[in-house]
Write a protein that holds these residues in place. Structure first.
Motif, mmCIF file in Angstrom:
data_model
loop_
_atom_site.group_PDB
_atom_site.id
_atom_site.type_symbol
_atom_site.label_atom_id
_atom_site.label_comp_id
_atom_site.label_asym_id
_atom_site.label_seq_id
_atom_site.Cartn_x
_atom_site.Cartn_y
_atom_site.Cartn_z
ATOM 1 N N GLY A 1 0.784 -1.232 0.000
ATOM 2 C CA GLY A 1 0.000 0.000 0.000
ATOM 3 C C GLY A 1 0.812 1.276 0.000
ATOM 4 N N THR A 2 2.125 1.178 0.158
ATOM 5 C CA THR A 2 2.966 2.385 0.160
ATOM 6 C C THR A 2 2.970 2.999 -1.240
ATOM 7 O OG1 THR A 2 4.391 1.182 1.678
ATOM 8 C CG2 THR A 2 5.246 3.262 0.799
ATOM 9 N N THR A 3 2.564 4.245 -1.323
ATOM 10 C CA THR A 3 2.538 4.923 -2.621
ATOM 11 C C THR A 3 3.918 5.495 -2.924
ATOM 12 O OG1 THR A 3 0.225 5.464 -2.337
ATOM 13 C CG2 THR A 3 1.429 6.729 -3.990
ATOM 14 N N ILE A 4 4.442 5.152 -4.084
ATOM 15 C CA ILE A 4 5.777 5.607 -4.487
ATOM 16 C C ILE A 4 5.657 6.818 -5.418
ATOM 17 C CG2 ILE A 4 7.975 4.930 -5.552
ATOM 18 C CD1 ILE A 4 7.302 3.366 -3.029
ATOM 19 N N LEU A 5 4.771 6.681 -6.391
ATOM 20 C CA LEU A 5 4.554 7.769 -7.352
ATOM 21 C C LEU A 5 3.069 8.126 -7.317
ATOM 22 C CD1 LEU A 5 6.637 6.280 -10.308
ATOM 23 C CD2 LEU A 5 7.369 8.049 -8.699
ATOM 24 N N ASP A 6 2.794 9.423 -7.338
ATOM 25 C CA ASP A 6 1.415 9.850 -7.104
ATOM 26 C C ASP A 6 0.958 10.786 -8.223
ATOM 27 O OD1 ASP A 6 -0.992 10.317 -5.931
ATOM 28 O OD2 ASP A 6 -0.220 11.685 -4.388
ATOM 29 N N ASN A 7 0.134 10.264 -9.117
ATOM 30 C CA ASN A 7 -0.486 11.077 -10.183
ATOM 31 C C ASN A 7 0.519 11.929 -10.943
ATOM 32 O OD1 ASN A 7 -3.264 10.424 -10.083
ATOM 33 N ND2 ASN A 7 -3.302 11.374 -8.047
ATOM 34 N N ILE A 8 1.477 11.256 -11.518
ATOM 35 C CA ILE A 8 2.524 11.978 -12.245
ATOM 36 C C ILE A 8 2.112 12.202 -13.697
ATOM 37 C CG2 ILE A 8 4.830 11.646 -13.231
ATOM 38 C CD1 ILE A 8 5.692 10.602 -10.544
ATOM 39 N N ASP A 9 2.276 13.418 -14.137
ATOM 40 C CA ASP A 9 2.088 13.758 -15.554
ATOM 41 C C ASP A 9 3.401 14.332 -16.054
ATOM 42 O OD1 ASP A 9 -0.756 13.355 -16.358
ATOM 43 O OD2 ASP A 9 -1.069 14.610 -14.567
ATOM 44 N N ALA A 10 3.927 13.721 -17.095
ATOM 45 C CA ALA A 10 5.197 14.238 -17.644
ATOM 46 C C ALA A 10 5.352 13.774 -19.081
ATOM 47 C CB ALA A 10 6.375 13.741 -16.811
ATOM 48 N N ASP A 11 6.045 14.573 -19.862
ATOM 49 C CA ASP A 11 6.373 14.197 -21.244
ATOM 50 C C ASP A 11 7.883 14.204 -21.405
ATOM 51 O OD1 ASP A 11 3.742 13.995 -22.095
ATOM 52 O OD2 ASP A 11 3.604 16.167 -22.469
ATOM 53 N N PHE A 12 8.390 13.194 -22.085
ATOM 54 C CA PHE A 12 9.823 13.133 -22.392
ATOM 55 C C PHE A 12 9.938 13.006 -23.909
ATOM 56 C CE2 PHE A 12 9.042 11.141 -18.258
ATOM 57 C CZ PHE A 12 9.833 11.928 -17.434
ATOM 58 N N ALA A 13 10.292 14.076 -24.539
ATOM 59 C CA ALA A 13 10.231 14.116 -26.001
ATOM 60 C C ALA A 13 11.423 13.398 -26.627
ATOM 61 C CB ALA A 13 10.197 15.563 -26.465
ATOM 62 N N ALA B 1 15.846 12.564 -4.010
ATOM 63 C CA ALA B 1 16.587 11.897 -2.937
ATOM 64 C C ALA B 1 16.500 10.381 -3.101
ATOM 65 C CB ALA B 1 16.004 12.318 -1.598
ATOM 66 N N THR B 2 17.386 9.692 -2.420
ATOM 67 C CA THR B 2 17.337 8.226 -2.445
ATOM 68 C C THR B 2 15.993 7.772 -1.892
ATOM 69 O OG1 THR B 2 19.703 8.170 -2.080
ATOM 70 C CG2 THR B 2 18.488 6.154 -1.619
ATOM 71 N N GLY B 3 15.358 6.852 -2.632
ATOM 72 C CA GLY B 3 14.067 6.338 -2.183
ATOM 73 C C GLY B 3 12.898 7.187 -2.640
ATOM 74 N N ALA B 4 13.176 8.192 -3.440
ATOM 75 C CA ALA B 4 12.088 9.083 -3.896
ATOM 76 C C ALA B 4 11.209 8.408 -4.934
ATOM 77 C CB ALA B 4 12.679 10.365 -4.462
ATOM 78 N N GLY B 5 11.711 7.337 -5.571
ATOM 79 C CA GLY B 5 10.919 6.632 -6.583
ATOM 80 C C GLY B 5 11.444 6.821 -7.991
ATOM 81 N N LYS B 6 12.688 7.282 -8.106
ATOM 82 C CA LYS B 6 13.252 7.528 -9.452
ATOM 83 C C LYS B 6 13.329 6.221 -10.246
ATOM 84 C CE LYS B 6 17.199 9.204 -8.032
ATOM 85 N NZ LYS B 6 17.067 9.079 -6.559
ATOM 86 N N SER B 7 13.861 5.179 -9.595
ATOM 87 C CA SER B 7 14.013 3.905 -10.306
ATOM 88 C C SER B 7 12.659 3.341 -10.697
ATOM 89 C CB SER B 7 14.766 2.897 -9.436
ATOM 90 O OG SER B 7 16.059 3.363 -9.189
ATOM 91 N N SER B 8 11.682 3.446 -9.778
ATOM 92 C CA SER B 8 10.343 2.932 -10.092
ATOM 93 C C SER B 8 9.778 3.645 -11.314
ATOM 94 C CB SER B 8 9.411 3.123 -8.897
ATOM 95 O OG SER B 8 9.872 2.355 -7.810
ATOM 96 N N LEU C 1 11.959 14.823 -8.324
ATOM 97 C CA LEU C 1 10.943 13.941 -7.743
ATOM 98 C C LEU C 1 10.994 14.091 -6.228
ATOM 99 C CD1 LEU C 1 8.905 11.754 -8.697
ATOM 100 C CD2 LEU C 1 10.710 10.083 -8.372
ATOM 101 N N VAL C 2 9.864 14.478 -5.683
ATOM 102 C CA VAL C 2 9.813 14.622 -4.243
ATOM 103 C C VAL C 2 8.425 14.204 -3.744
ATOM 104 C CG1 VAL C 2 9.252 17.097 -4.456
ATOM 105 C CG2 VAL C 2 10.186 16.229 -2.318
ATOM 106 N N GLN C 3 8.427 13.353 -2.741
ATOM 107 C CA GLN C 3 7.188 12.828 -2.153
ATOM 108 C C GLN C 3 6.232 12.286 -3.219
ATOM 109 O OE1 GLN C 3 5.820 16.079 0.332
ATOM 110 N NE2 GLN C 3 7.034 15.331 2.065
ATOM 111 N N GLY C 4 6.803 11.579 -4.168
ATOM 112 C CA GLY C 4 5.979 10.912 -5.178
ATOM 113 C C GLY C 4 5.470 11.826 -6.266
ATOM 114 N N ARG C 5 5.856 13.090 -6.247
ATOM 115 C CA ARG C 5 5.359 14.028 -7.269
ATOM 116 C C ARG C 5 6.559 14.564 -8.049
ATOM 117 N NH1 ARG C 5 -0.338 14.540 -6.667
ATOM 118 N NH2 ARG C 5 -0.122 16.290 -8.080
ATOM 119 N N LEU C 6 6.313 14.845 -9.296
ATOM 120 C CA LEU C 6 7.371 15.312 -10.174
ATOM 121 C C LEU C 6 7.233 16.819 -10.392
ATOM 122 C CD1 LEU C 6 9.621 13.729 -11.577
ATOM 123 C CD2 LEU C 6 8.136 13.503 -13.554
ATOM 124 N N GLU C 7 8.307 17.528 -10.090
ATOM 125 C CA GLU C 7 8.254 18.986 -10.246
ATOM 126 C C GLU C 7 9.259 19.408 -11.304
ATOM 127 O OE1 GLU C 7 9.338 20.296 -6.393
ATOM 128 O OE2 GLU C 7 7.435 19.725 -5.458
#
Lengths: 230, 383
Positions: free
Chosen positions: A18-30, A40-47, A216-222
């Motif tokens: 139930g641990t949420t790693i990524l939360d409603n991320i919207d992003a485009d990589f062209a 930070a480590t554990g922020a969910g980058k690898s996921s 990436l911080v707290q499951g959100r992408l800024e």
């Protein structure tokens, strides 16, 4: 969403507990661009990278590649699509009893290409990454930095359309980090979509090398401004 | 890895992958080859004996008449018996035979009395033995044995070995000594003009059974008549019984086969590594193909080796263990002969019996990779 590259739409990923790693991320990589995702480590980058590469399935939301909803596809179609993806894992996942060359050839073996051409191209690539001349050395005899470059060569070997690199410079000195930059820029120039996840300070400082920079911080992408893109 | 000018990288990779677990795959190869060889030996031996028996009996007389009395077999008057049989319509070529079992230098042998006018057929190029001479079969004495042979029956006679019956006829003449008719009579205890039995052919093979009572009544002494067909059936039954016993060898082969199947399955089950290959762009079909290539690279030569091994053990002269084990022959057995055409079905059957479960195991191990998820490779290292 873009039709040429990778897109995340409301992407959420949670572990089975139930641990949420990524939360409603919207992003485009062209395509043709290089993106840097820090965090930070554990922020969910690898996921996030594994979701983009079709290695994990999102809990909700979608991943689109070149305008196709690849995260919705069946395993069979995803397997085929994954031929377009080159991944450098954070933990490398080399096959230690195989030689450097054999590790690099792995993604190309099933592609029905002439063996000698595959070997030639792989050797040329390894030369560029400073891995020569003994391509027959077993992977377990290499240093951490060499192992990482072998894994990078493996990710690049099949000339992927989507190149996903997880902490690619963690074991590299400055010279090799520059080599890596050069290769990524070259891949992007050839139309590949390059996404790098890293918390390497050198990459953060070299932010002007990237077309896009996200944090990436707290499951959100800024989005973070890149120098010279104001 | 060597640079090979090969258009099939998957096959090259399969070989390389096998080499990574070389000892295990060598063991698998040996086990499969041994299993095929074991089954092929049993089947080949069975087939060889059936073929040999049929060929021998095809040369045998259609009917054999023996004189009997209350004590059992007794000699018959050669001339009278021949004339009486010749008088029966449908009977062809009746011939009195002089033969019996006597003691040779290394054990019991079959002594046959022959002379130019006895209609006994000898191999091409061999002459009938003169009085005091004999021809010996391959099992009677060694090729470089003495020139004299001593036979002990009703009388003891020492004969000069004038020739040796050819090796390739050993299925028929393995323990045979052919002596001059008069010498044979003496050793067998037959009086002049007496014969051991009467062999004859018939005009129609199908009539042999019907001729039996007519022929029996043609003699003025009680006789026992045996037919070639009866002999053939008896031999077939004997071989079937022995062959069935030999098939007990399959019992240890079954758990061996099961172990082989499980080992093949386990060798093909490298979940984490295959998940990594999937993550690197291999499809389930690629992994299945890799497993099949590996299975074929180990299995095909192993099965071929097993068949070759069985053929060599069975038909190489001097190998005695199979015949000793299965048929209780204690001396060097007769050389076995089987045409390529006749050897084919037993070899193919043994290949099929071992090859099918093995192929199924290879395919099963390959099929399991189809459902493998690339996520396994990242699960253990997830952030």
């Amino acid at each position: 969403m873009i039709s040429n590259g990778l897109s995340c739409l409301d992407l959420t990923f949670a572990h089975a507990n139930g641990t949420t790693i990524l939360d409603n991320i919207d992003a485009d990589f062209a395509s043709g661009q290089t993106a840097l995702i820090t965090g930070a480590t554990g922020a969910g980058k690898s996921s996030l990278l594994h979701l983009l590469g079709g290695l994990l399935r999102p809990t909700s939301g979608e991943v689109w590649a070149d305008g196709a909803p690849v995260s919705r596809w069946s395993a069979f179609h995803q397997d085929l699509w994954r031929r377009k993806v080159g991944v450098l894992f954070q933990h490398l996942h080399l096959l230690n009893d195989l030689s450097i060359l054999e590790n690099v050839l792995l993604p190309r073996v099933p592609r029905r290409e002439p063996w000698h051409r595959m070997v030639q191209q792989a050797e040329a690539l390894m030369d560029r990454l400073g891995l020569g001349p003994d391509f027959q050395a077993p992977a377990h005899t290499l240093s951490g930095g060499q192992r990482q470059r072998v894994a990078l060569a493996r990710a690049l070997a099949a000339e992927p359309r989507f190149l996903l690199l997880d902490e690619p410079t963690s074991f590299q000195d400055d010279a090799n980090t520059l080599r890596l930059f050069a290769l990524c820029t070259e891949m992007a120039a050839r139309g590949a979509c390059v996404v790098i996840c890293s918390h390497d300070q050198r990459l953060r400082c070299a932010a002007n090398q990237f077309s896009q920079r996200l944090h990436l911080v707290q499951g959100r992408l800024e989005a973070q401004p890149c120098p010279g893109t104001h | 890895m060597m640079r090979l000018p090969w258009q099939m990288p998957m096959a090259v990779w399969a070989v390389r992958d096998l080499m990574r677990h070389g000892a295990l795959h060598l063991l698998l190869f040996s086990a499969l080859a041994s299993l095929v060889a074991l089954m092929a030996i049993v089947l080949l031996l069975h087939q060889t004996l059936i073929t040999a028996t049929e060929r021998l009996l095809a040369q045998a007389p259609a009917m054999v008449v023996r004189r009997v009395n209350a004590g059992g077999w007794t000699p018959l008057p050669a001339a009278t018996a021949t004339a009486q049989a010749d008088a029966v319509a449908g009977v062809l070529n009746p011939r009195a035979r002089i033969w019996g079992v006597v003691q040779g230098p290394q054990g019991p042998i079959t002594l046959i009395g022959a002379a130019v006018n006895t209609k006994t057929r000898l191999p091409d190029g061999m002459r009938y033995p003169r009085p005091g001479e004999c021809l010996v079969g391959p099992g009677v004495m060694r090729a470089r044995g003495p020139d004299q042979i001593s036979l002990r029956g009703a009388a003891i006679r020492s004969l000069t070995v004038a020739g040796r019956l050819p090796e390739d006829s050993s299925m028929a003449v393995y323990d045979v000594v052919v002596a001059h008719r008069d010498d044979a009579r003496e050793v067998l205890g037959l009086a002049a003009g007496q014969a051991s039995d009467l062999a004859l052919d018939v005009f129609h093979a199908d009539e042999a059974d019907a001729l039996k009572p007519i022929l029996a009544s043609a003699f003025d002494f009680p006789v026992q008549i045996s037919l070639r067909e009866t002999q053939l059936k008896r031999h077939h039954n004997f071989i079937a019984l022995r062959g069935g016993t030999a098939c007990l060898a399959f019992i240890p082969a079954l758990p061996a086969m099961a172990a082989l199947v499980v080992a093949t399955g386990l060798l093909g089950r490298r979940r984490r590594e295959f998940a990594l290959l999937k993550a690197l762009g291999w499809t389930g079909g690629d992994l299945l193909r890799l497993n099949l290539y590996k299975g074929a690279i180990v299995g095909a030569p192993a099965i071929a080796t097993g068949m070759a091994l069985a053929y060599g053990l069975m038909f190489t002269p001097g190998i005695t263990w199979a015949a000793r084990l299965l048929f209780g022959w204690h001396q060097a057995p007769p050389a076995l002969y089987l045409s390529a055409l006749a050897a084919g079905p037993p070899l193919a059957l043994s290949a099929l019996l071992a090859g099918l479960p093995y192929s199924a195991a290879v395919f099963w191990a390959g099929l399991r990779t189809l459902s493998l998820d690339a996520a396994h490779v990242v699960e253990e290292n997830r952030e």
